[in-house]
Design an enzyme around this catalytic site. Sequence first.
Site, PDB file in Angstrom:
ATOM      1  N   ASP A 264       0.859  -1.185   0.000  1.00  0.00           N
ATOM      2  CA  ASP A 264       0.000   0.000   0.000  1.00  0.00           C
ATOM      3  C   ASP A 264       0.898   1.239   0.000  1.00  0.00           C
ATOM      4  OD1 ASP A 264      -2.170   1.851   0.472  1.00  0.00           O
ATOM      5  OD2 ASP A 264      -3.298   0.196   1.345  1.00  0.00           O
TER       6      ASP A 264
ATOM      7  N   HIS B 280       2.371   2.587  -2.988  1.00  0.00           N
ATOM      8  CA  HIS B 280       1.404   3.504  -3.588  1.00  0.00           C
ATOM      9  C   HIS B 280       1.811   4.961  -3.410  1.00  0.00           C
ATOM     10  CE1 HIS B 280      -2.154   0.421  -3.361  1.00  0.00           C
ATOM     11  NE2 HIS B 280      -1.095  -0.044  -3.995  1.00  0.00           N
TER      12      HIS B 280
END
Length: 201
Positions: free
Chosen positions: A4, A30
């Site tokens: 993430d 991310h």
Amino acid sequence: MDGDDGIAIKGGNRASSNITVSGNHFYGTHGISIGSETSSGVTNVLFRDNTLTGTDALGNTSGSSAGIRIKSSPTNNNKVSDIGYLNTCLDAVRAPLVFDTHYSGGSGSNTPWFTGIVVDGVTALHSPSGAKSTLVGLDDAHPLEVALENVNLDVATSTAAHAKITSAGSDLAPSGAGVTVTQGAREGTAPSCVFPVFPAL
């Protein structure tokens, strides 16, 4: 290395402020992020001398490959202000710069407003086909306010709206509804980049 955000500074139940994120190397994440939960506000944050690679140590490409990223929406946002990014190196990242007040199409009565954002010194290399930056404020009454200085992107495509941008030595030339770009005086240069190999365990 993470599935993430490499880091996500939030301001959900309590405000976040006076934070420095320095000297980190992110792989396959991310992005170096603020949000999306910022309903109590985020202010006075410095990101300095960080690198981000769009693939992890196993060669897997990030599913949401972003570099510098502030994300929120009217669902859960307040003000994000006085944020600095100094000397950031990006490698094989699909979305080098993301300032998005409409993250995931969220709706609500809150007002996402990103002000006092300074990006000084970014180099992006080996960006994949279709790479694009996003600079989108909420509306003309609550525009994104960002300074882009010494920004050297190998793919300078962007989407922009409702933004007041000061540019000094930036490859980006954003345009769109409610976008104004003012040229500033350039000082310094974009960073030269070295991307460390992910350390063996």
